[in-house]
Design a protein around this motif. Structure first.
Motif, short mmCIF file in Angstrom:
data_model
loop_
_atom_site.label_atom_id
_atom_site.label_comp_id
_atom_site.label_asym_id
_atom_site.label_seq_id
_atom_site.Cartn_x
_atom_site.Cartn_y
_atom_site.Cartn_z
N SER A 30 -79.14 51.14 11.62
CA SER A 30 -79.79 51.94 10.80
C SER A 30 -81.06 52.75 11.87
CB SER A 30 -80.89 51.27 9.91
OG SER A 30 -79.86 50.49 8.90
N ALA A 31 -81.82 53.43 11.29
CA ALA A 31 -82.97 53.77 12.08
C ALA A 31 -84.05 52.89 12.32
CB ALA A 31 -83.49 55.06 11.48
N THR A 61 -87.35 56.83 9.04
CA THR A 61 -86.66 57.92 8.15
C THR A 61 -87.80 58.51 7.47
OG1 THR A 61 -84.55 56.36 8.26
CG2 THR A 61 -84.74 58.10 6.48
N ARG A 95 -80.83 56.57 0.72
CA ARG A 95 -81.24 55.51 1.27
C ARG A 95 -80.73 54.25 1.39
NH1 ARG A 95 -86.38 57.11 2.88
NH2 ARG A 95 -86.07 55.65 4.31
N GLY A 96 -81.07 53.66 2.50
CA GLY A 96 -80.40 52.35 2.61
C GLY A 96 -78.66 52.69 3.08
N GLY A 97 -78.11 53.66 3.12
CA GLY A 97 -76.91 53.86 3.24
C GLY A 97 -76.10 53.19 4.43
N SER A 98 -76.81 52.80 5.51
CA SER A 98 -76.22 52.24 6.60
C SER A 98 -75.22 51.18 6.33
CB SER A 98 -77.06 51.61 7.61
OG SER A 98 -77.80 52.75 8.01
N GLU A 138 -81.24 57.71 13.26
CA GLU A 138 -80.05 56.78 13.77
C GLU A 138 -79.51 57.01 15.26
OE1 GLU A 138 -80.81 56.91 10.48
OE2 GLU A 138 -80.40 55.41 9.57
N PHE A 172 -75.53 55.68 8.09
CA PHE A 172 -76.20 56.58 7.25
C PHE A 172 -75.82 57.96 7.38
CE2 PHE A 172 -80.59 58.58 6.42
CZ PHE A 172 -80.70 58.61 5.14
N1 ASP Z 1 -82.20 54.66 7.85
C1 ASP Z 1 -81.89 54.86 6.45
C2 ASP Z 1 -82.84 54.52 5.50
O1 ASP Z 1 -84.03 54.20 5.98
C3 ASP Z 1 -80.68 54.22 6.08
C4 ASP Z 1 -80.75 52.75 6.16
O2 ASP Z 1 -81.55 52.10 6.65
O3 ASP Z 1 -79.64 52.07 5.86
O4 ASP Z 1 -82.55 54.67 4.46
#
Ligand code: ASP
Ligand code: MG
Length: 400
Positions: A41-42, A47, A150-153, A74, A136
């Motif tokens: 992830s970032a 993000t 969001r959270g897609g990694s 990322e 992501f």
């Molecule tokens: N960087 C993206 C986010 O903050 C993806 C992730 O963290 O999974 O949502």
């Protein structure tokens, strides 16, 4: 020798020191004889920072450009992790989703993965490289950059594990597994050694932040072995199991989700209700607690994120015109409390105890939704965390 996909979240790569610690963790895996594809992830907060810059210019920035912007986080973390690995004498290569060719649909900001090409990944692995892939991100069929929500990694990692037929997909995060409740809400939270796939899917979709819900769905489709564990405290974590779990729990957990809007339609024709739901699904918007009553007033209701509703509210109100007399009410800033586990469907006393608690606390429930494995209620946001903690005591306390 196993092929492992190891995913590291934003906190795990939040500083350069942490990135170096992640590099060490990957190297230990390689030294144990395994091949590794790392997905990152970032860096924590990046993000949000990037999206905040766009907000300063235009609150309604073009979704395509927001994806180009958000995906930049990322690009930074993959390069830094590859640099840390190479410095330690381990050949590594960073790849953006476009270079791997992670193909998605074209729903910017919430794209779904459709296909992952493995050619480049295999080539790099055969050359003995540790491959570090940007989570992501994706690209649509026209070559535009997309992001997975969001959270897609997590979903990127699972999709790569499925495509490569990896032995295991390990999601490294700041907690050491899946808990019966968010430990920040209730310190008595218990870590689960195993969680059945169906419960994990429910928990992730009702607000347990530990995994992106699409990653669980994707894992189920390809039977990916998925484990959640801590970057900072090495342990076995929580393994998601398909079929019978070694210790099948009656209840797996409690989750809270904030920032929800409840939509209530009245005097709605079935066509209006389905047009509304079609509008939402055409945008890849997740809805929950959908209830349609075909009594004399033809009602329908559902819950969705405040931000999603804001995006489509205008169009939805336009749709109302196809059905004379129909009314739509929206109630924002509610929260959902959910209890998940097969006991909901099989043990009537569990459901009774949940309702007894709500009664004794005088909680006003705006909607109740129950399936074989889940009981969800919508309530005022201010009450939800404290109620969840009390409910945990009732359902998971020592007298359980
Ligand atoms: N960087 C993206 C986010 O903050 C993806 C992730 O963290 O999974 O949502
Ligand atoms: Mg996450």
């Amino acid at each position: 020798m196993a092929l492992l996909v190891q995913k590291f979240g934003g906190t795990s790569v939040g500083t350069t020191e942490r990135i170096e610690a992640v590099a060490e963790l990957i190297i230990r895996t390689v030294q144990a004889g395994h091949k590794v594809v790392a997905v990152v992830s970032a860096m924590a907060g990046d993000t949000n920072r990037l999206l905040g810059l766009a907000q300063q210019i235009d609150a309604k920035a073009a979704p395509r450009e927001l994806d180009v912007l958000a995906a930049a986080g990322e690009q930074v973390s993959v390069a830094l992790l590859a640099i840390a690995l190479i410095k330690r004498g381990y050949p590594a290569v960073s790849l953006l989703a476009d270079q791997v060719c992670i193909r998605t649909d074209n729903k910017f900001g919430r794209a779904r993965i459709e296909e992952v090409e493995t050619h480049r990944l295999q080539q790099e692995l055969e050359q003995g490289h540790i491959v570090v892939v940007a989570g992501f991100q994706g690209r649509d069929f026209e070559g535009n950059l997309t992001t997975l929500g969001r959270g897609g990694s997590d979903t990127s990692a699972v999709a790569l594990a499925a495509a490569l037929q990896a032995d295991e997909c390990q999601i490294y995060t700041d907690v050491d597994g899946v808990y019966t409740i968010d430990p920040r809400i209730c310190p008595a939270a218990q870590r689960l050694a195993y969680i059945p796939y169906s419960d994990m899917l429910e928990l992730a979709s009702v607000g347990a932040k530990v995994l992106h819900s699409r990653s669980v769905e994707y894992a189920g489709r390809f039977q990916v072995l998925l484990r959640v564990l801590s970057t900072f405290r090495p342990d076995a974590g929580t393994l998601m199991v398909y079929g019978e779990a070694p210790q099948q729990p009656l209840l797996s957990g409690i989750a809270c989700q904030h920032g929800l809007t409840r939509i209530h339609l009245e005097q709605a024709s079935p066509e209006l209700t389905s047009s509304m739901l079609e509008l939402l699904s055409s945008r890849n918007i997740d809805v929950d607690m959908v209830r349609t009553d075909t009594d004399s007033v033809q009602q329908a209701e559902w819950a969705l994120a405040n931000t999603d509703w804001q995006q489509v509210a205008e169009e939805a109100r336009e749709l109302l015109k196809i059905c004379q007399g129909a009314t739509l009410r929206s109630q924002a800033n509610l929260a959902k409390l959910s209890v998940v586990g097969c006991g909901i469907g099989t043990q009537a006393d569990i459901v009774t105890r949940v309702h007894q608690l709500f009664d004794s606390l005088n909680i006003e429930l705006w909607a109740v939704y129950q399936t074989q494995t889940r009981l969800s209620v919508l309530m005022a946001a201010e009450q939800v965390d404290a109620t969840a903690a009390k409910l945990h005591q009732v359902l998971f306390g020592s007298d359980n």
